[in-house]
Design a protein around this motif. Structure first.
Motif, PDB file in Angstrom:
ATOM      1  N   PRO A  49      27.016 -76.711 -51.183  1.00 42.18           N
ATOM      2  CA  PRO A  49      27.446 -75.347 -50.877  1.00 42.18           C
ATOM      3  C   PRO A  49      27.383 -75.075 -49.368  1.00 42.18           C
ATOM      4  O   PRO A  49      26.720 -75.805 -48.630  1.00 42.18           O
ATOM      5  N   MET A  50      28.066 -74.006 -48.953  1.00 46.66           N
ATOM      6  CA  MET A  50      28.066 -73.624 -47.538  1.00 46.66           C
ATOM      7  C   MET A  50      26.659 -73.195 -47.136  1.00 46.66           C
ATOM      8  O   MET A  50      26.117 -72.237 -47.678  1.00 46.66           O
ATOM      9  N   LYS A  72      20.147 -64.129 -39.067  1.00 45.68           N
ATOM     10  CA  LYS A  72      19.049 -63.771 -39.978  1.00 45.68           C
ATOM     11  C   LYS A  72      18.762 -64.892 -40.971  1.00 45.68           C
ATOM     12  O   LYS A  72      17.618 -65.128 -41.328  1.00 45.68           O
ATOM     13  N   LEU A  73      19.812 -65.586 -41.396  1.00 39.91           N
ATOM     14  CA  LEU A  73      19.605 -66.706 -42.317  1.00 39.91           C
ATOM     15  C   LEU A  73      18.925 -67.876 -41.612  1.00 39.91           C
ATOM     16  O   LEU A  73      18.164 -68.617 -42.232  1.00 39.91           O
ATOM     17  N   ALA A  74      19.197 -68.050 -40.333  1.00 45.63           N
ATOM     18  CA  ALA A  74      18.648 -69.188 -39.586  1.00 45.63           C
ATOM     19  C   ALA A  74      17.127 -69.198 -39.604  1.00 45.63           C
ATOM     20  O   ALA A  74      16.505 -70.249 -39.519  1.00 45.63           O
ATOM     21  N   GLY A  78      14.030 -73.592 -45.469  1.00 45.08           N
ATOM     22  CA  GLY A  78      14.695 -74.315 -46.538  1.00 45.08           C
ATOM     23  C   GLY A  78      16.165 -73.983 -46.654  1.00 45.08           C
ATOM     24  O   GLY A  78      16.578 -72.830 -46.565  1.00 45.08           O
ATOM     25  N   ALA A  79      16.969 -75.012 -46.866  1.00 46.70           N
ATOM     26  CA  ALA A  79      18.418 -74.851 -46.935  1.00 46.70           C
ATOM     27  C   ALA A  79      18.843 -73.945 -48.086  1.00 46.70           C
ATOM     28  O   ALA A  79      19.813 -73.212 -47.963  1.00 46.70           O
ATOM     29  N   ARG A  80      18.143 -73.969 -49.186  1.00 40.04           N
ATOM     30  CA  ARG A  80      18.510 -73.133 -50.335  1.00 40.04           C
ATOM     31  C   ARG A  80      18.499 -71.650 -50.002  1.00 40.04           C
ATOM     32  O   ARG A  80      19.195 -70.867 -50.627  1.00 40.04           O
ATOM     33  N   ARG A  81      17.718 -71.272 -49.014  1.00 39.32           N
ATOM     34  CA  ARG A  81      17.636 -69.864 -48.626  1.00 39.32           C
ATOM     35  C   ARG A  81      18.669 -69.516 -47.559  1.00 39.32           C
ATOM     36  O   ARG A  81      18.736 -68.384 -47.105  1.00 39.32           O
ATOM     37  N   ARG A  82      19.486 -70.513 -47.154  1.00 33.77           N
ATOM     38  CA  ARG A  82      20.513 -70.280 -46.144  1.00 33.77           C
ATOM     39  C   ARG A  82      21.914 -70.530 -46.683  1.00 33.77           C
ATOM     40  O   ARG A  82      22.845 -70.770 -45.941  1.00 33.77           O
TER      41      ARG A  82
END
Length: 101
Positions: A49-50, A72-74, A78-82
């Protein structure tokens, strides 16, 4: 970097390298500050996923004079939270935004 330099008995060289890199970063910040406008930047770490970029990518975008569109995502661990896909549903028209292809 200084820790690694100390571990391999190259503390002085590591310190000099850190100073040189800090100077280059300072110069990049100064050049970026003088830009007429800040570009909006999306750094994609993964496409399916993106997944938006992690903290260091967002930091470098800022240093170079850009604005990370998902800053804010950065900060999330963990990648799942981004993952951007769920967020993109709340951004109507995002697919029509001009971007390099």
């Amino acid at each position: 970097m200084t820790t690694l330099g100390a571990l391999v008995d190259k503390a002085s060289e590591a310190e000099k390298l850190c100073e040189a890199l800090q100077e280059r970063i300072s110069k990049a910040r100064a050049v970026a500050k003088a830009l007429p406008r800040r570009s909006r930047v999306y750094f994609e770490e993964w496409c399916d996923p993106m997944i938006s970029g992690i903290g260091w990518a967002s930091e470098w975008i800022t240093i170079a004079g850009g604005d990370d569109v998902f800053a804010k995502l950065a900060a999330k661990q963990g990648a799942r939270r981004r993952i951007v896909a769920a967020l993109s549903k709340r951004l109507p028209g995002w697919q029509r935004q001009p971007a390099p292809r």
